[in-house]
Each structure stands twice: as C-alpha cells, then as structure tokens.
Design a protein around this motif. Structure first.
Motif, PDB file in Angstrom:
ATOM      1  N   ASP A  48      -6.742 -18.148   1.492  1.00 10.22           N
ATOM      2  CA  ASP A  48      -7.291 -18.937   0.396  1.00 10.22           C
ATOM      3  C   ASP A  48      -7.613 -18.077  -0.829  1.00 10.22           C
ATOM      4  N   VAL A  49      -7.363 -16.756  -0.721  1.00  9.40           N
ATOM      5  CA  VAL A  49      -7.585 -15.813  -1.812  1.00  9.40           C
ATOM      6  C   VAL A  49      -6.318 -14.970  -1.947  1.00  9.40           C
ATOM      7  N   GLU A  50      -5.945 -14.648  -3.170  1.00  7.67           N
ATOM      8  CA  GLU A  50      -4.818 -13.740  -3.393  1.00  7.67           C
ATOM      9  C   GLU A  50      -5.255 -12.352  -2.921  1.00  7.67           C
ATOM     10  N   ILE A  51      -4.717 -11.904  -1.790  1.00  4.48           N
ATOM     11  CA  ILE A  51      -5.214 -10.667  -1.180  1.00  4.48           C
ATOM     12  C   ILE A  51      -4.494  -9.402  -1.654  1.00  4.48           C
ATOM     13  N   LEU A  52      -3.297  -9.540  -2.163  1.00  5.84           N
ATOM     14  CA  LEU A  52      -2.580  -8.353  -2.649  1.00  5.84           C
ATOM     15  C   LEU A  52      -2.963  -8.086  -4.098  1.00  5.84           C
ATOM     16  N   GLY A  53      -3.215  -6.852  -4.413  1.00  6.01           N
ATOM     17  CA  GLY A  53      -3.602  -6.498  -5.774  1.00  6.01           C
ATOM     18  C   GLY A  53      -5.066  -6.726  -6.081  1.00  6.01           C
ATOM     19  N   LEU A  54      -5.905  -6.740  -5.064  1.00  2.00           N
ATOM     20  CA  LEU A  54      -7.341  -6.921  -5.300  1.00  2.00           C
ATOM     21  C   LEU A  54      -7.934  -5.770  -6.104  1.00  2.00           C
ATOM     22  N   PHE A  55      -7.363  -4.577  -5.935  1.00  2.00           N
ATOM     23  CA  PHE A  55      -7.876  -3.388  -6.620  1.00  2.00           C
ATOM     24  C   PHE A  55      -6.729  -2.669  -7.315  1.00  2.00           C
ATOM     25  N   LYS A  56      -7.022  -2.064  -8.448  1.00  2.00           N
ATOM     26  CA  LYS A  56      -6.004  -1.280  -9.156  1.00  2.00           C
ATOM     27  C   LYS A  56      -5.675  -0.011  -8.381  1.00  2.00           C
ATOM     28  N   SER A  57      -6.667   0.562  -7.774  1.00  2.00           N
ATOM     29  CA  SER A  57      -6.502   1.814  -7.038  1.00  2.00           C
ATOM     30  C   SER A  57      -7.013   1.630  -5.617  1.00  2.00           C
ATOM     31  N   TYR A  58      -6.171   1.930  -4.642  1.00  2.00           N
ATOM     32  CA  TYR A  58      -6.604   1.844  -3.253  1.00  2.00           C
ATOM     33  C   TYR A  58      -5.888   2.895  -2.425  1.00  2.00           C
ATOM     34  N   ILE A  59      -6.498   3.229  -1.298  1.00  2.00           N
ATOM     35  CA  ILE A  59      -5.945   4.239  -0.404  1.00  2.00           C
ATOM     36  C   ILE A  59      -5.025   3.587   0.624  1.00  2.00           C
ATOM     37  N   GLY A  60      -5.383   2.425   1.095  1.00  2.00           N
ATOM     38  CA  GLY A  60      -4.557   1.741   2.070  1.00  2.00           C
ATOM     39  C   GLY A  60      -4.975   0.291   2.203  1.00  2.00           C
ATOM     40  N   GLU A  61      -3.986  -0.553   2.547  1.00  2.00           N
ATOM     41  CA  GLU A  61      -4.282  -1.959   2.793  1.00  2.00           C
ATOM     42  C   GLU A  61      -3.325  -2.462   3.850  1.00  2.00           C
ATOM     43  N   GLY A  62      -3.786  -3.425   4.626  1.00  2.00           N
ATOM     44  CA  GLY A  62      -2.914  -3.998   5.637  1.00  2.00           C
ATOM     45  C   GLY A  62      -3.679  -4.895   6.584  1.00  2.00           C
ATOM     46  N   LEU A  63      -2.915  -5.493   7.490  1.00  2.00           N
ATOM     47  CA  LEU A  63      -3.490  -6.333   8.537  1.00  2.00           C
ATOM     48  C   LEU A  63      -3.796  -5.436   9.722  1.00  2.00           C
ATOM     49  N   VAL A  64      -5.029  -5.482  10.208  1.00  2.00           N
ATOM     50  CA  VAL A  64      -5.467  -4.678  11.335  1.00  2.00           C
ATOM     51  C   VAL A  64      -5.862  -5.634  12.454  1.00  2.00           C
ATOM     52  N   PHE A  73     -13.829  -2.714  12.537  1.00  2.00           N
ATOM     53  CA  PHE A  73     -12.640  -2.506  11.724  1.00  2.00           C
ATOM     54  C   PHE A  73     -12.855  -1.526  10.572  1.00  2.00           C
ATOM     55  N   SER A  74     -13.983  -0.816  10.584  1.00  2.00           N
ATOM     56  CA  SER A  74     -14.256   0.113   9.492  1.00  2.00           C
ATOM     57  C   SER A  74     -13.195   1.211   9.442  1.00  2.00           C
ATOM     58  N   GLN A  75     -13.000   1.748   8.257  1.00  2.00           N
ATOM     59  CA  GLN A  75     -11.946   2.747   8.028  1.00  2.00           C
ATOM     60  C   GLN A  75     -12.150   3.983   8.893  1.00  2.00           C
ATOM     61  N   ALA A  76     -13.391   4.401   9.090  1.00  2.00           N
ATOM     62  CA  ALA A  76     -13.671   5.631   9.832  1.00  2.00           C
ATOM     63  C   ALA A  76     -13.554   5.454  11.343  1.00  2.00           C
ATOM     64  N   HIS A  77     -13.579   4.227  11.823  1.00  2.00           N
ATOM     65  CA  HIS A  77     -13.520   3.960  13.262  1.00  2.00           C
ATOM     66  C   HIS A  77     -12.074   3.731  13.695  1.00  2.00           C
ATOM     67  N   HIS A  78     -11.724   4.274  14.839  1.00  2.00           N
ATOM     68  CA  HIS A  78     -10.370   4.092  15.362  1.00  2.00           C
ATOM     69  C   HIS A  78     -10.436   3.196  16.601  1.00  2.00           C
ATOM     70  N   PHE A 135      -7.556  -8.655   7.256  1.00  2.00           N
ATOM     71  CA  PHE A 135      -6.929  -7.907   6.172  1.00  2.00           C
ATOM     72  C   PHE A 135      -7.964  -6.937   5.633  1.00  2.00           C
ATOM     73  N   ARG A 136      -7.578  -5.661   5.511  1.00  2.00           N
ATOM     74  CA  ARG A 136      -8.507  -4.620   5.072  1.00  2.00           C
ATOM     75  C   ARG A 136      -7.887  -3.832   3.922  1.00  2.00           C
ATOM     76  N   VAL A 137      -8.709  -3.559   2.901  1.00  2.00           N
ATOM     77  CA  VAL A 137      -8.295  -2.705   1.787  1.00  2.00           C
ATOM     78  C   VAL A 137      -9.363  -1.630   1.607  1.00  2.00           C
ATOM     79  N   HIS A 138      -8.932  -0.390   1.651  1.00  2.00           N
ATOM     80  CA  HIS A 138      -9.847   0.723   1.403  1.00  2.00           C
ATOM     81  C   HIS A 138      -9.557   1.240   0.004  1.00  2.00           C
TER      82      HIS A 138
END
Length: 164
Positions: A48-64, A73-78, A135-138
């Motif tokens: 219901d939200v445009e999820i691609l391009g949320l930020f001009k600068s990002y390190i990574g994005e994807g479905l986890v 699902f935090s970035q630091a946790h595996h 969906f996660r964007v760092h």
C-alpha cells in the motif's frame, strides 16, 4: 569550556540516526513461483506504499524472511535460517512487486552459509503454516525502515518447489 561542550554535543548528535518518518507499508502476499530449475523463489506481493526509492541513499534493501521463530529483522542480527531477495516492481496498478528469494542457513562452526537447495528446504517449511517476511531498507542517515510483517504460506512454497 563552552566551545568544548558545543563540539562534544555536535559530535554526539552527528552519530545518531534520524527517524525516517516514512509510512509503514503493509505487504500482501500474492503468489510464489520457482525460477526455472533453480532454488530461487519469486515471491510476488502488493504494497500500500511505494517501497522502492524510499531513500536517496541506502546501504541495502530487500525482502527478508525467517524460516524459524526468530523475528529479529534488525540489520545487526543474523537469522540462522532465512531468505533474502532483491525487490523489483512488476506493475504500477496495483503496486505489484517481486522478490527473487534464496534461502540459506548459517553454519555455526565455519561462520559461512549454505544454501537450502533441493530437499534441504522442505523440513523448515513443514514445521510451520507460514513463514514471516518483511521489506527492509537500511539507510546511511536514517533508522532502518521495516514494513509490516507479511505471512508467506508454506504450502505455496512447497507447491512452487515441486514445479520442475
């Protein structure tokens, strides 16, 4: 003394991430297909939200996705048994997306990962009715963006796995 305090305050503030302020997307599972004769699964979903391009600068994005009960699902946790896929837009109306997801498991002793290929994925899918994805964007400047949780039915993945 005042200059030192001001410099210290600026240093502390510059190290903080800002809250992103973006609307939190609700994802709705549509379907899953196996990509040819590979162990990659194409997960289709709407948002219901445009999820691609949320930020001009990002390190990574994807479905986890988590194949276990680990929902950190935090970035630091595996997550030990997980899936990850890059997301692309398939159509604009309705906003349909596809993530090309590959599942893997961490190997504790070597620190590496092994891809869950063939029948190695099946036991994880049989344990649960669904697996949880988001969906996660760092971003470099903002706190990590997380969508709401999406449930991907295990039987749909098992059916896709049986294709080919």
């Amino acid at each position: 003394m005042r200059k030192i305090f001001l410099m210290f305050l600026m240093l502390v503030v510059s190290g903080c991430s800002l809250y992103h302020g973006r609307p939190i997307a609700t994802l709705q599972f549509s379907k899953v297909e196996r990509f040819r004769d590979t162990d990659m699964y194409q997960v289709y979903f709407t948002s219901d939200v445009e999820i691609l391009g949320l930020f001009k600068s990002y390190i990574g994005e994807g479905l986890v996705c988590s194949l276990s009960d680990d929902l950190d699902f935090s970035q630091a946790h595996h997550i030990k048994q997980s899936g990850f896929g890059l997301v692309e837009k398939v159509s604009a109306e309705p906003a349909l997306y596809r993530a090309n997801v590959i599942f893997s498991e961490s190997e504790n002793s070597s620190g590496g990962e092994r891809y869950l290929q063939g029948d190695t994925l099946t036991p994880f899918l049989l344990k649960k009715d669904s697996i949880v994805c988001l969906f996660r964007v760092h971003s470099t400047t903002y706190t990590t963006y997380f969508s709401n949780l999406m449930h991907l039915p295990s039987k749909e993945l098992l059916n896709a796995k049986a294709q080919y």
